[in-house]
Design an enzyme around this catalytic site. Structure first.
Site, short mmCIF file in Angstrom:
data_model
loop_
_atom_site.label_atom_id
_atom_site.label_comp_id
_atom_site.label_asym_id
_atom_site.label_seq_id
_atom_site.Cartn_x
_atom_site.Cartn_y
_atom_site.Cartn_z
N HIS A 22 -7.77 3.44 -0.06
CA HIS A 22 -6.31 3.38 -0.27
C HIS A 22 -5.76 4.77 -0.01
O HIS A 22 -5.71 5.62 -0.91
CB HIS A 22 -5.99 2.91 -1.70
CG HIS A 22 -4.54 2.54 -1.85
ND1 HIS A 22 -3.54 3.47 -1.90
CD2 HIS A 22 -3.91 1.33 -1.93
CE1 HIS A 22 -2.36 2.86 -2.03
NE2 HIS A 22 -2.57 1.56 -2.04
N HIS B 273 -3.56 -2.42 5.50
CA HIS B 273 -2.65 -2.09 4.39
C HIS B 273 -1.86 -0.82 4.68
O HIS B 273 -0.89 -0.88 5.40
CB HIS B 273 -3.47 -1.99 3.09
CG HIS B 273 -2.62 -1.97 1.86
ND1 HIS B 273 -1.96 -3.06 1.40
CD2 HIS B 273 -2.31 -0.96 1.01
CE1 HIS B 273 -1.26 -2.75 0.31
NE2 HIS B 273 -1.46 -1.47 0.05
N CYS C 89 -0.65 -9.20 -3.93
CA CYS C 89 -2.09 -9.15 -3.65
C CYS C 89 -2.64 -10.49 -3.13
O CYS C 89 -3.51 -10.51 -2.28
CB CYS C 89 -2.87 -8.74 -4.89
SG CYS C 89 -2.58 -7.01 -5.31
N HIS C 90 -2.15 -11.60 -3.68
CA HIS C 90 -2.75 -12.90 -3.33
C HIS C 90 -1.99 -13.64 -2.22
O HIS C 90 -2.50 -14.63 -1.71
CB HIS C 90 -2.84 -13.79 -4.58
CG HIS C 90 -3.72 -13.23 -5.64
ND1 HIS C 90 -5.11 -13.29 -5.58
CD2 HIS C 90 -3.44 -12.55 -6.79
CE1 HIS C 90 -5.62 -12.69 -6.66
NE2 HIS C 90 -4.64 -12.24 -7.39
FE1 DHE Z 1 2.42 0.10 -2.35
C1 DHE Z 1 2.89 2.20 0.36
C2 DHE Z 1 1.99 -2.52 -0.24
C3 DHE Z 1 1.57 -1.88 -5.03
C4 DHE Z 1 3.39 2.57 -4.49
N1 DHE Z 1 2.40 -0.11 -0.32
C5 DHE Z 1 2.61 0.88 0.63
C6 DHE Z 1 2.53 0.31 1.93
C7 DHE Z 1 2.29 -1.03 1.77
C8 DHE Z 1 2.21 -1.29 0.35
C9 DHE Z 1 2.14 -2.07 2.85
C10 DHE Z 1 2.69 1.05 3.25
C11 DHE Z 1 4.14 1.14 3.65
C12 DHE Z 1 4.37 1.96 4.92
O1 DHE Z 1 3.81 3.06 5.03
O2 DHE Z 1 5.10 1.51 5.80
N2 DHE Z 1 1.81 -1.85 -2.59
C13 DHE Z 1 1.73 -2.75 -1.59
C14 DHE Z 1 1.31 -4.03 -2.12
O3 DHE Z 1 1.23 -5.12 -1.46
C15 DHE Z 1 0.90 -3.84 -3.53
C16 DHE Z 1 -0.63 -3.80 -3.58
C17 DHE Z 1 1.30 -4.94 -4.51
C18 DHE Z 1 2.78 -5.21 -4.58
O4 DHE Z 1 3.14 -6.25 -5.19
O5 DHE Z 1 3.61 -4.47 -4.09
C19 DHE Z 1 1.48 -2.43 -3.77
N3 DHE Z 1 2.44 0.32 -4.41
C20 DHE Z 1 2.06 -0.61 -5.31
C21 DHE Z 1 2.26 -0.14 -6.67
O6 DHE Z 1 2.05 -0.79 -7.74
C22 DHE Z 1 2.68 1.28 -6.58
C23 DHE Z 1 1.53 2.16 -7.05
C24 DHE Z 1 3.89 1.66 -7.44
C25 DHE Z 1 5.21 1.12 -6.96
O7 DHE Z 1 6.15 1.90 -6.80
O8 DHE Z 1 5.33 -0.09 -6.80
C26 DHE Z 1 2.88 1.44 -5.07
N4 DHE Z 1 3.01 2.03 -2.10
C27 DHE Z 1 3.42 2.85 -3.12
C28 DHE Z 1 3.85 4.12 -2.55
C29 DHE Z 1 3.68 4.03 -1.15
C30 DHE Z 1 3.17 2.70 -0.90
C31 DHE Z 1 4.34 5.33 -3.35
C32 DHE Z 1 3.99 5.09 -0.10
C33 DHE Z 1 2.91 6.11 -0.01
C34 DHE Z 1 3.27 7.19 0.97
O9 DHE Z 1 3.06 8.37 0.62
O10 DHE Z 1 3.74 6.89 2.07
#
Ligand code: DHE
Length: 569
Positions: A397, A355, A78-79
């Site tokens: 989101h 994002h 996040c940061h």
């Molecule tokens: Fe995600 C998608 C970034 C935290 C589960 N997440 C994405 C995408 C990005 C991103 C850039 C899009 C990718 C793409 O489509 O090419 N996510 C981030 C972060 O930077 C963040 C806020 C903090 C981190 O340190 O990662 C973060 N994300 C989380 C979680 O805590 C989640 C809820 C649980 C986990 O598994 O880590 C989570 N992110 C997801 C999921 C997707 C996702 C399940 C894909 C959604 C989809 O249906 O395509």
């Protein structure tokens, strides 16, 4: 005291959002941490960290190393690695020193009303770790090493060469309906047969795999770990297995593959948070072919940014192009892969900080959340320009968002929000519904804020939406189900965790099966407690199956092969 926390939080970190609350607690349970938990040190005879900032508070080298690891695992997403801020506020040393160790401890312990979790109150960090982190963020941020072609090539492994792979599908699994499930805290994905609901394989992947994506043919599955480790999995093998791996950087979130006619499965692309770049690879072997840096200037203030991270990437069906979203500069890059030696990219000014996002139903328009500006940017990939910036609710989101035909306004794409309890429907048909195009035509009311993902399916008239980051237990365990034939009716709210019989969990990421008649939901428990996948009948909204297995630890994202391959959402 409560007032003090709230006041400080509002003044300084009102918008910080972190989802790192679920980070692997064991990662910090190192000997160093044990030492830290042992209480204060007089520092006599202890090797000190040599800070180049005289105003930064002293730290031992061991404390600094712990701080660096905890920061990477829980805060950097996040940061930012260099702490310049994105989804969370900037945490630059001078501003942090002004706040001082005591105030910073309060933020880290209690969180902020803007969405940053209380790492102390949630038992995610010990008192001593919080104190170390409060001092750590007053130090100049250490810059991780770069990662170029030499490092990528050294990390690249082809476990099964292309000519040794099966010539036809060697298993009886209906791979069209397989789900790839992220097991966040074990560094694995589980492949589950959507027809039989049986677990086909557990495959080792990178740390806290973020997403799975499918090749155009549907044969190859790609995963990216947060640590930049990419796995290429062959679904045709008797038991699907990894056939190649590569590390594309040290912090990553996105991957996709070429889908345009004539280039099916040919290229893969991975985006990295650190170093800030994307890499084009051979789709069958993951051989790295070309690395492109995303460092540069923000689209609006034209300020140089040293860490513009690659957020979502999607693959065009109508052109040989990848759509690459650069978070901190607010630019969308259309990367033409038809001639990668003479690479042409179109750079589109969109909004900060980009994002997650997905296609509209026609797959011409790409809709991406700029969550800190409460905006969805719409990119017209046919014309190669910005179609609109649409103001939505607080911190959209969408995941990939979801598409349906609104009974009154025609085709829409929708997003939920972290910061409020609404779902915004945006009109996406400028030809037949020009008045509604790129406007919020309707708001639906979710059962709470803190929503991350929502889904419907072309064969369904239900919309399922989660709220896993809501502070209220009942809310984050539940989903809203809307009847899209009657959008004026309130949603039916179902407590999915209760159905699974799991008290301590949140529910996330609705995903349809290939037929569009089941909805799969993750009941995401703590890593040392039970979790499950609940399969709901879409029509009746009644439970069909609860999938439990002691190896099914912290399931989060689930990716159905058919729906991911064809971008059905
Ligand atoms: Fe995600 C998608 C970034 C935290 C589960 N997440 C994405 C995408 C990005 C991103 C850039 C899009 C990718 C793409 O489509 O090419 N996510 C981030 C972060 O930077 C963040 C806020 C903090 C981190 O340190 O990662 C973060 N994300 C989380 C979680 O805590 C989640 C809820 C649980 C986990 O598994 O880590 C989570 N992110 C997801 C999921 C997707 C996702 C399940 C894909 C959604 C989809 O249906 O395509």
């Amino acid at each position: 005291m409560k007032h003090l926390v709230k006041g400080l939080a509002l003044a300084v970190l009102p918008l910080a959002v972190s989802m790192a609350w679920a980070a692997d607690a064991s990662k910090t349970n190192t000997p160093t941490t044990t030492y830290l938990q042992g209480g204060g040190s007089t520092l006599a005879g202890v090797e000190m960290f040599q800070s180049n900032d005289p105003d930064a508070p002293p730290m031992t080298k061991a404390e600094f190393d712990t701080g660096r690891q905890v920061y990477f695992d829980r805060c950097a997403g996040c940061h930012g690695v260099l702490r310049k801020g994105a989804t969370g506020k900037p945490l630059l040393p001078k501003a942090m020193q002004k706040l001082g160790t005591e105030s910073l401890k309060i933020f880290i312990n209690y969180g902020t009303p803007g969405g940053m979790p209380g790492f102390g109150t949630a038992n995610e960090m010990t008192e001593k770790e919080i104190e170390v982190m409060a001092r750590y963020i007053q130090q100049p941020p250490p810059q991780p090493p770069e990662w170029g072609m030499k490092e990528m090539k050294a990390s690249w492994k082809v476990l099964i060469p292309v000519d040794k792979r099966p010539k036809k599908k060697m298993n009886n699994i209906n791979i069209d309906n397989v789900f790839s499930v992220t097991l966040r805290d074990t560094g694995e994905v589980a492949l589950i047969d959507g027809d039989t609901k049986k677990i086909v394989a557990f495959l080792k992947t990178g740390f806290a795999v973020h997403i799975s994506r499918l090749s155009k043919s549907g044969r190859y599955l790609y995963t990216t770990g947060r640590d930049g480790l990419i796995n290429l999995i062959d679904l045709w093998m008797e038991t699907p297995a990894t056939v190649a791996t590569i590390r594309t950087g040290s912090d990553a979130r996105s991957i996709d593959t070429s889908k345009f006619k004539g280039y099916e499965d040919k290229y893969a692309i991975a985006g990295t948070y650190w170093p800030p770049a994307y890499v084009l690879m051979d789709g069958f072997t993951l051989e790295p072919l070309k690395i492109m840096s995303t460092r540069g200037y923000t689209y609006d203030e034209q300020e140089y940014h040293p860490e513009p991270r690659v957020a979502s990437i999607v693959s065009s069906h109508i052109k040989p192009e990848f759509v690459v979203n650069v978070k901190e500069t607010g630019k969308v890059l259309l990367v033409d892969y038809s001639d990668i030696k003479n690479l042409k990219t179109t750079e589109i000014e969109a909004e900060r900080f980009l994002h997650d996002g997905g296609w509209d139903a026609s797959k011409r328009y790409f809709m991406v959340a700029a969550n800190m500006r409460d905006t969805v940017s719409v990119v017209d990939t046919k014309e190669g320009k910005l179609a609109a910036n649409v103001k939505v609710g607080t911190k959209p989101h969408p995941g990939r968002g979801t598409n349906w035909v609104d009974v009154k306004y025609g085709p829409v794409w929708a997003t939920g929000h972290l910061g409020d309890d609404r779902i915004a429907e945006i009109g996406t048909d400028p030809k037949k519904h020009p008045k509604e195009a790129w406007k919020v035509v309707r708001w639906l009311k979710n059962h709470g804020s803190g929503s991350l993902f929502l889904k419907t399916h072309p064969k369904s008239h239900h919309l399922w939406s989660d709220a896993p980051l809501n502070p209220d237990l009942e809310t984050r365990q539940s989903v809203s189900v809307f009847d899209l034939k009657h959008p004026e009716k309130p949603a039916t709210v179902i407590n999915i965790a209760k159905i699974a019989g799991i008290a301590e969990a949140r529910v996330a990421h609705p995903e349809y099966n290939a037929n569009g008649d089941e909805v799969w939901l993750s009941v995401w428990g703590p890593k040392d407690k039970e979790s499950a996948i609940v399969v709901m009948d879409d029509k009746t909204m009644k439970v069909k199956t609860v999938i439990k297995d002691k190896r099914l630890i912290t399931p989060t994202g689930k990716f159905n092969v058919h729906n991911t391959q064809y971008d059905v959402y």
